[in-house]
Design a protein around this motif. Structure first.
Motif, PDB file in Angstrom:
ATOM      1  N   LYS A   5      -2.685  -0.542  -4.037  1.00  0.00           N
ATOM      2  CA  LYS A   5      -2.900  -1.565  -3.012  1.00  0.00           C
ATOM      3  C   LYS A   5      -2.200  -2.867  -3.377  1.00  0.00           C
ATOM      4  CE  LYS A   5      -7.321  -0.985  -3.501  1.00  0.00           C
ATOM      5  NZ  LYS A   5      -8.800  -1.183  -3.384  1.00  0.00           N
ATOM      6  N   ASP A   6      -1.486  -2.861  -4.520  1.00  0.00           N
ATOM      7  CA  ASP A   6      -0.888  -4.103  -5.014  1.00  0.00           C
ATOM      8  C   ASP A   6       0.568  -3.892  -5.438  1.00  0.00           C
ATOM      9  OD1 ASP A   6      -1.271  -2.618  -7.319  1.00  0.00           O
ATOM     10  OD2 ASP A   6      -2.864  -3.890  -8.109  1.00  0.00           O
ATOM     11  N   GLN A   7       1.300  -3.111  -4.669  1.00  0.00           N
ATOM     12  CA  GLN A   7       2.732  -2.896  -4.888  1.00  0.00           C
ATOM     13  C   GLN A   7       3.012  -2.276  -6.256  1.00  0.00           C
ATOM     14  OE1 GLN A   7       5.058  -6.434  -4.304  1.00  0.00           O
ATOM     15  NE2 GLN A   7       6.949  -5.316  -3.835  1.00  0.00           N
ATOM     16  N   GLY A   8       2.148  -1.368  -6.678  1.00  0.00           N
ATOM     17  CA  GLY A   8       2.396  -0.626  -7.904  1.00  0.00           C
ATOM     18  C   GLY A   8       1.896  -1.271  -9.174  1.00  0.00           C
ATOM     19  N   LYS A   9       1.252  -2.422  -9.071  1.00  0.00           N
ATOM     20  CA  LYS A   9       0.729  -3.044 -10.288  1.00  0.00           C
ATOM     21  C   LYS A   9      -0.404  -2.212 -10.879  1.00  0.00           C
ATOM     22  CE  LYS A   9       1.889  -7.790  -8.934  1.00  0.00           C
ATOM     23  NZ  LYS A   9       2.528  -7.427  -7.640  1.00  0.00           N
ATOM     24  N   SER A  10      -1.179  -1.538 -10.037  1.00  0.00           N
ATOM     25  CA  SER A  10      -2.234  -0.651 -10.514  1.00  0.00           C
ATOM     26  C   SER A  10      -2.318   0.560  -9.589  1.00  0.00           C
ATOM     27  CB  SER A  10      -3.583  -1.383 -10.548  1.00  0.00           C
ATOM     28  OG  SER A  10      -3.968  -1.792  -9.243  1.00  0.00           O
ATOM     29  N   TRP A  11      -2.773   1.684 -10.157  1.00  0.00           N
ATOM     30  CA  TRP A  11      -2.901   2.927  -9.408  1.00  0.00           C
ATOM     31  C   TRP A  11      -4.271   3.541  -9.696  1.00  0.00           C
ATOM     32  CZ3 TRP A  11       0.918   4.866  -6.156  1.00  0.00           C
ATOM     33  CH2 TRP A  11       2.161   4.213  -6.225  1.00  0.00           C
ATOM     34  N   GLU A  12      -4.837   4.177  -8.698  1.00  0.00           N
ATOM     35  CA  GLU A  12      -6.080   4.915  -8.892  1.00  0.00           C
ATOM     36  C   GLU A  12      -6.058   6.162  -8.019  1.00  0.00           C
ATOM     37  OE1 GLU A  12      -9.654   3.264  -6.809  1.00  0.00           O
ATOM     38  OE2 GLU A  12      -8.356   1.507  -6.604  1.00  0.00           O
ATOM     39  N   ARG A  13      -6.867   7.145  -8.408  1.00  0.00           N
ATOM     40  CA  ARG A  13      -6.910   8.371  -7.620  1.00  0.00           C
ATOM     41  C   ARG A  13      -7.630   8.132  -6.309  1.00  0.00           C
ATOM     42  NH1 ARG A  13      -7.799  14.614  -9.553  1.00  0.00           N
ATOM     43  NH2 ARG A  13      -7.898  15.521  -7.458  1.00  0.00           N
ATOM     44  N   LEU A  14      -7.041   8.644  -5.228  1.00  0.00           N
ATOM     45  CA  LEU A  14      -7.640   8.513  -3.912  1.00  0.00           C
ATOM     46  C   LEU A  14      -8.779   9.511  -3.776  1.00  0.00           C
ATOM     47  CD1 LEU A  14      -7.334   7.170  -1.053  1.00  0.00           C
ATOM     48  CD2 LEU A  14      -5.998   9.196  -0.419  1.00  0.00           C
ATOM     49  N   SER A  15      -9.943   9.012  -3.415  1.00  0.00           N
ATOM     50  CA  SER A  15     -11.099   9.880  -3.202  1.00  0.00           C
ATOM     51  C   SER A  15     -10.993  10.531  -1.824  1.00  0.00           C
ATOM     52  CB  SER A  15     -12.391   9.065  -3.295  1.00  0.00           C
ATOM     53  OG  SER A  15     -13.512   9.869  -3.039  1.00  0.00           O
ATOM     54  N   VAL A  16     -10.938  11.863  -1.799  1.00  0.00           N
ATOM     55  CA  VAL A  16     -10.806  12.621  -0.563  1.00  0.00           C
ATOM     56  C   VAL A  16     -12.044  13.486  -0.377  1.00  0.00           C
ATOM     57  CG1 VAL A  16      -9.461  14.339   0.698  1.00  0.00           C
ATOM     58  CG2 VAL A  16      -8.292  12.648  -0.748  1.00  0.00           C
ATOM     59  N   THR A  17     -12.745  13.284   0.718  1.00  0.00           N
ATOM     60  CA  THR A  17     -13.956  14.060   1.017  1.00  0.00           C
ATOM     61  C   THR A  17     -13.632  15.133   2.044  1.00  0.00           C
ATOM     62  OG1 THR A  17     -15.364  12.131   0.610  1.00  0.00           O
ATOM     63  CG2 THR A  17     -16.319  13.949   1.854  1.00  0.00           C
ATOM     64  N   LEU A  18     -13.820  16.414   1.635  1.00  0.00           N
ATOM     65  CA  LEU A  18     -13.538  17.553   2.506  1.00  0.00           C
ATOM     66  C   LEU A  18     -14.766  18.450   2.580  1.00  0.00           C
ATOM     67  CD1 LEU A  18      -9.972  18.500   1.207  1.00  0.00           C
ATOM     68  CD2 LEU A  18     -10.511  17.321   3.336  1.00  0.00           C
ATOM     69  N   PRO A  19     -14.897  19.259   3.639  1.00  0.00           N
ATOM     70  CA  PRO A  19     -16.015  20.209   3.725  1.00  0.00           C
ATOM     71  C   PRO A  19     -16.010  21.197   2.558  1.00  0.00           C
ATOM     72  CG  PRO A  19     -14.928  19.972   5.847  1.00  0.00           C
ATOM     73  CD  PRO A  19     -14.062  19.263   4.857  1.00  0.00           C
ATOM     74  N   GLU A  20     -17.183  21.695   2.196  1.00  0.00           N
ATOM     75  CA  GLU A  20     -17.315  22.611   1.060  1.00  0.00           C
ATOM     76  C   GLU A  20     -16.483  23.875   1.222  1.00  0.00           C
ATOM     77  OE1 GLU A  20     -21.349  23.512   0.256  1.00  0.00           O
ATOM     78  OE2 GLU A  20     -21.919  21.440  -0.244  1.00  0.00           O
ATOM     79  N   LYS A  21     -16.174  24.273   2.446  1.00  0.00           N
ATOM     80  CA  LYS A  21     -15.419  25.510   2.668  1.00  0.00           C
ATOM     81  C   LYS A  21     -14.040  25.457   2.040  1.00  0.00           C
ATOM     82  CE  LYS A  21     -13.632  24.088   7.222  1.00  0.00           C
ATOM     83  NZ  LYS A  21     -13.621  24.410   8.668  1.00  0.00           N
ATOM     84  N   ILE A  80      -3.972  12.807  -5.265  1.00  0.00           N
ATOM     85  CA  ILE A  80      -3.260  11.694  -4.644  1.00  0.00           C
ATOM     86  C   ILE A  80      -3.611  10.416  -5.403  1.00  0.00           C
ATOM     87  CG2 ILE A  80      -2.920  10.329  -2.543  1.00  0.00           C
ATOM     88  CD1 ILE A  80      -3.986  12.810  -0.981  1.00  0.00           C
ATOM     89  N   TYR A  81      -2.590   9.672  -5.793  1.00  0.00           N
ATOM     90  CA  TYR A  81      -2.808   8.362  -6.384  1.00  0.00           C
ATOM     91  C   TYR A  81      -2.243   7.306  -5.447  1.00  0.00           C
ATOM     92  CZ  TYR A  81      -4.682  10.022 -10.785  1.00  0.00           C
ATOM     93  OH  TYR A  81      -5.498  10.586 -11.729  1.00  0.00           O
ATOM     94  N   TRP A  82      -2.928   6.163  -5.415  1.00  0.00           N
ATOM     95  CA  TRP A  82      -2.486   5.137  -4.483  1.00  0.00           C
ATOM     96  C   TRP A  82      -2.584   3.746  -5.100  1.00  0.00           C
ATOM     97  CZ3 TRP A  82      -5.821   2.277  -0.624  1.00  0.00           C
ATOM     98  CH2 TRP A  82      -7.148   2.220  -1.018  1.00  0.00           C
ATOM     99  N   ILE A 101       0.840  -1.198   0.000  1.00  0.00           N
ATOM    100  CA  ILE A 101       0.000   0.000   0.000  1.00  0.00           C
ATOM    101  C   ILE A 101       0.878   1.252   0.000  1.00  0.00           C
ATOM    102  CG2 ILE A 101      -1.816   1.261   1.192  1.00  0.00           C
ATOM    103  CD1 ILE A 101      -2.613  -1.386   2.521  1.00  0.00           C
ATOM    104  N   GLY A 102       0.763   2.056  -1.062  1.00  0.00           N
ATOM    105  CA  GLY A 102       1.576   3.263  -1.170  1.00  0.00           C
ATOM    106  C   GLY A 102       0.814   4.419  -1.780  1.00  0.00           C
ATOM    107  N   PHE A 103       1.370   5.639  -1.593  1.00  0.00           N
ATOM    108  CA  PHE A 103       0.687   6.865  -1.996  1.00  0.00           C
ATOM    109  C   PHE A 103       1.671   7.823  -2.667  1.00  0.00           C
ATOM    110  CE2 PHE A 103      -1.275   4.966   1.643  1.00  0.00           C
ATOM    111  CZ  PHE A 103      -2.627   4.999   1.362  1.00  0.00           C
ATOM    112  N   LEU A 104       1.213   8.482  -3.724  1.00  0.00           N
ATOM    113  CA  LEU A 104       1.957   9.537  -4.390  1.00  0.00           C
ATOM    114  C   LEU A 104       1.081  10.780  -4.441  1.00  0.00           C
ATOM    115  CD1 LEU A 104       3.490   7.602  -7.432  1.00  0.00           C
ATOM    116  CD2 LEU A 104       4.575   8.095  -5.234  1.00  0.00           C
ATOM    117  N   GLY A 105       1.626  11.916  -3.988  1.00  0.00           N
ATOM    118  CA  GLY A 105       0.897  13.175  -4.022  1.00  0.00           C
ATOM    119  C   GLY A 105       1.511  14.103  -5.053  1.00  0.00           C
ATOM    120  N   PHE A 106       0.656  14.856  -5.775  1.00  0.00           N
ATOM    121  CA  PHE A 106       1.126  15.678  -6.883  1.00  0.00           C
ATOM    122  C   PHE A 106       0.733  17.142  -6.696  1.00  0.00           C
ATOM    123  CE2 PHE A 106       0.662  11.380  -8.441  1.00  0.00           C
ATOM    124  CZ  PHE A 106       1.820  11.181  -9.173  1.00  0.00           C
TER     125      PHE A 106
END
Length: 311
Positions: A235-251, A231-233, A216-221
């Motif tokens: 779960k399989d040692q870099g075999k696949s990557w997807e964008r991390l869904s981040v939920t933040l307040p509307e402010k 942020i892309y992350w 499990i690893g993370f890259l921030g851009f």
């Protein structure tokens, strides 16, 4: 019958010596058990670095260890808020003339149990990446090379255990774009192998990197038209990557956000996000937290560190 049961229990206790020692709190004896079997063991958290909005290296997590570079480029490390100091056997470039050797092109991970430094210009052919490792606060250093590695600009390095570590090394690829290459070690830094990177899904300037486990690893851009956090992350040692869904307040919708390197203490994770306003003023940092090695993250308002936020 009672004697046979007693002998069985004794054998079971002997096989599970590490668990027994843990129960009674003998952490040092547990470490000795795992070391004898050649297994990885936990290390104290290290000071972790990221890339700020201005492109310079900044502290993402302060574990009480730091470094400095003198005018001639000599690198010194301070442990436990100055209780121990050490010299690293590397001389960085302070002139801006040697690509891959400046302070901001050098990756550091500073733990009392393991300090790692990655530096150099790696062209994927004749010029390798260089890695320095010490397991005893600078009393002894070992230098290793990653032949065939690529990357000469932004570099990140870290360890999840005394054996398992990772490196991300970046290289410019057109205006505002970069390619980033990932390497892992399972023997404490002696040998490194390339794993899958995220270049096919997002090839941009890196601001953050971190792994919670080998898988499990993370890259921030850095933010561009997308205000972030990007942020892309994996779960399989870099075999696949997807964008991390981040939920933040509307402010926070109107702000620009750059991820900073995440840190982990066991399964507990902390992911700082640097925040700028519309006028591109740095206004502070918000934090995501995780309790499951980074598989899920939530925003924790109690950790906010803002200079001003009138929303």
């Amino acid at each position: 019958m009672r004697q046979r049961l007693n002998r069985k229990n004794e054998r079971k206790r002997a096989v599970n010596c590490c668990s027994a020692f843990l129960v009674i709190g003998a952490i040092s004896l547990l470490s000795a058990c795992t070391s004898a079997n050649g297994q990885s063991s936990a290390i104290k958290p290290g000071t972790v670095y990221s890339v700020g909005f201005d492109g310079n290296s900044i502290v993402s997590y302060d574990a009480g260890n730091s470094y400095s570079v003198d005018q001639e480029g000599h690198l010194s490390i301070s442990y436990r808020n100055g209780s121990v100091t050490a010299k690293a056997p590397v001389k960085l470039d302070t002139t801006g003339k040697v690509i891959g050797m400046s302070k901001d092109e050098t990756g550091l991970y500073l733990s009392e149990d393991k300090t790692a430094i990655v530096y150099g210009f790696a062209d994927g052919a004749s010029k390798p990446l260089h890695v320095l490792i010490t397991n005893n606060e600078g009393e002894k250093w070992n230098e290793y090379e990653i032949q065939g590695a690529k990357g000469f600009e932004t570099k990140f390095i870290g360890f999840t255990t005394d054996k398992e570590g990772w490196i991300v090394s970046g290289a410019s690829h057109g205006v505002g774009s970069a390619l980033n290459y990932l390497y892992q070690t399972s023997d404490g830094g002696k040998t490194w192998a390339e794993i899958g990177n995220a270049n096919d899904v997002y090839a941009e300037q890196l601001t953050a990197a971190g792994f919670s486990t080998k898988e499990i690893g993370f890259l921030g851009f850095r933010f561009y038209e997308d205000y972030g956090p990007v942020i892309y992350w994996t779960k399989d040692q870099g075999k696949s990557w997807e964008r991390l869904s981040v939920t933040l307040p509307e402010k926070f919708d109107e702000f620009r956000m750059n991820p900073l390197s995440p840190t982990f203490n066991g399964k507990d994770g902390l992911f700082p996000i640097a925040v700028r306003d519309q006028e591109l003023n740095d206004i502070g940092t918000l934090y995501l937290t995780s309790k499951d090695n980074g598989l899920t993250w939530v925003y924790d308002a109690s950790l906010d560190k803002f200079k001003m936020l009138d929303h």
